[in-house]
Design a protein around this motif. Structure first.
Motif, PDB file in Angstrom:
ATOM      1  N   LEU A 137       0.830  -1.209   0.000  1.00 14.35           N
ATOM      2  CA  LEU A 137       0.000   0.000   0.000  1.00 14.35           C
ATOM      3  C   LEU A 137       0.865   1.261   0.000  1.00 14.35           C
ATOM      4  CD1 LEU A 137      -2.857   1.131   0.061  1.00 14.35           C
ATOM      5  CD2 LEU A 137      -2.779   1.016   2.557  1.00 14.35           C
ATOM      6  N   ALA A 138       1.970   1.249   0.736  1.00  8.43           N
ATOM      7  CA  ALA A 138       2.872   2.412   0.753  1.00  8.43           C
ATOM      8  C   ALA A 138       3.486   2.631  -0.617  1.00  8.43           C
ATOM      9  CB  ALA A 138       3.960   2.216   1.800  1.00  8.43           C
ATOM     10  N   ASN A 174       3.493  11.561  -4.004  1.00  6.78           N
ATOM     11  CA  ASN A 174       2.607  11.343  -2.868  1.00  6.78           C
ATOM     12  C   ASN A 174       3.415  10.885  -1.668  1.00  6.78           C
ATOM     13  OD1 ASN A 174       0.311  11.902  -4.392  1.00  6.78           O
ATOM     14  ND2 ASN A 174       0.219   9.808  -5.145  1.00  6.78           N
ATOM     15  N   THR A 175       2.875  11.127  -0.523  1.00 12.15           N
ATOM     16  CA  THR A 175       3.455  10.623   0.708  1.00 12.15           C
ATOM     17  C   THR A 175       2.606   9.437   1.132  1.00 12.15           C
ATOM     18  OG1 THR A 175       4.087  12.854   1.304  1.00 12.15           O
ATOM     19  CG2 THR A 175       4.070  11.236   3.066  1.00 12.15           C
ATOM     20  N   ASN A 201      -0.095   4.141   8.537  1.00 10.59           N
ATOM     21  CA  ASN A 201      -0.493   2.730   8.662  1.00 10.59           C
ATOM     22  C   ASN A 201      -0.581   2.049   7.306  1.00 10.59           C
ATOM     23  OD1 ASN A 201      -0.704   3.035  11.454  1.00 10.59           O
ATOM     24  ND2 ASN A 201      -2.841   3.687  11.300  1.00 10.59           N
ATOM     25  N   SER A 202       0.191   2.543   6.327  1.00  8.64           N
ATOM     26  CA  SER A 202       0.177   1.873   5.025  1.00  8.64           C
ATOM     27  C   SER A 202       1.144   0.699   4.991  1.00  8.64           C
ATOM     28  CB  SER A 202       0.521   2.875   3.916  1.00  8.64           C
ATOM     29  OG  SER A 202       1.827   3.388   4.104  1.00  8.64           O
ATOM     30  N   VAL A 203       2.067   0.622   5.946  1.00 11.81           N
ATOM     31  CA  VAL A 203       2.971  -0.517   6.049  1.00 11.81           C
ATOM     32  C   VAL A 203       2.417  -1.441   7.129  1.00 11.81           C
ATOM     33  CG1 VAL A 203       5.311  -1.274   6.576  1.00 11.81           C
ATOM     34  CG2 VAL A 203       4.960   0.866   5.339  1.00 11.81           C
TER      35      VAL A 203
END
Length: 183
Positions: free
Chosen positions: A57-58, A124-125, A129-131
């Protein structure tokens, strides 16, 4: 005048002893001892720990997508662009069909064709909680088997030698009595 005389000579008896002392010897041999200690048996079962880090997701937030994800998105974008084009073409065709109603549909359509938004993306940053991190700790199971020692003892009997003593009695001098008469 002579008096008769009696002369008495006596000799006492004498006893002689020959003594042989008793002889005794006792010896105790040491016991025979055998000790064997089998080693303990140890078994270790270990399940290793597991660390899983999913940063898909990151990466997608940074537009670093896999080829499969990129293909899916492009096919959806292509389908949506096609459907938008069909809708726009139908709408423009309907406007041109009603040209008799007035207005200037050709000029309006040309103006809309040149009017579009320019999108500029500076990057984008990744969202918070994407990891995703998952950790399963390891498990260790230790099993012991202690073995008892093998002890064997053999007791040795004492060695006992005995020679009894002995006393021999003999007469060294025999008794005697001598009587003499003298006139």
């Amino acid at each position: 005048m002579q008096i008769p005389q009696i002369r008495i000579e006596s000799q006492v008896s004498r006893i002689g002893l020959t003594i042989n002392k008793p002889n005794q010897s006792i010896e105790q041999p040491q016991a025979d001892l055998s000790i064997e200690q089998p080693p303990a048996e140890m078994e270790i079962n270990r399940l290793p720990s597991k660390l899983t880090i999913d940063q898909t997701l990151a990466k997608e937030n940074l537009d670093l997508k896999s080829i499969f994800k990129r293909g899916d998105e492009n096919s959806q974008l292509g389908y949506q662009a096609f459907m938008d084009y069909v809708s726009k073409t139908v709408q423009e065709g309907a406007e041109l069909m009603r040209i008799e109603n007035g207005g200037n549909p050709i000029a309006n359509q040309a103006e809309r064709a040149l009017d579009h938004d320019i999108v500029f993306n500076t990057g984008n940053t990744p969202s918070q909680n994407s990891v995703k991190v998952e950790y399963t700790p390891s498990k260790v199971e230790i099993e012991w088997k202690r073995n008892k020692p093998n002890i064997q003892v053999q007791i040795n009997r004492p060695i006992h030698e005995y020679t009894p003593g002995r006393v021999d009695v003999h007469i060294e001098q025999t008794p005697s009595l001598k009587i003499d008469f003298k006139l």
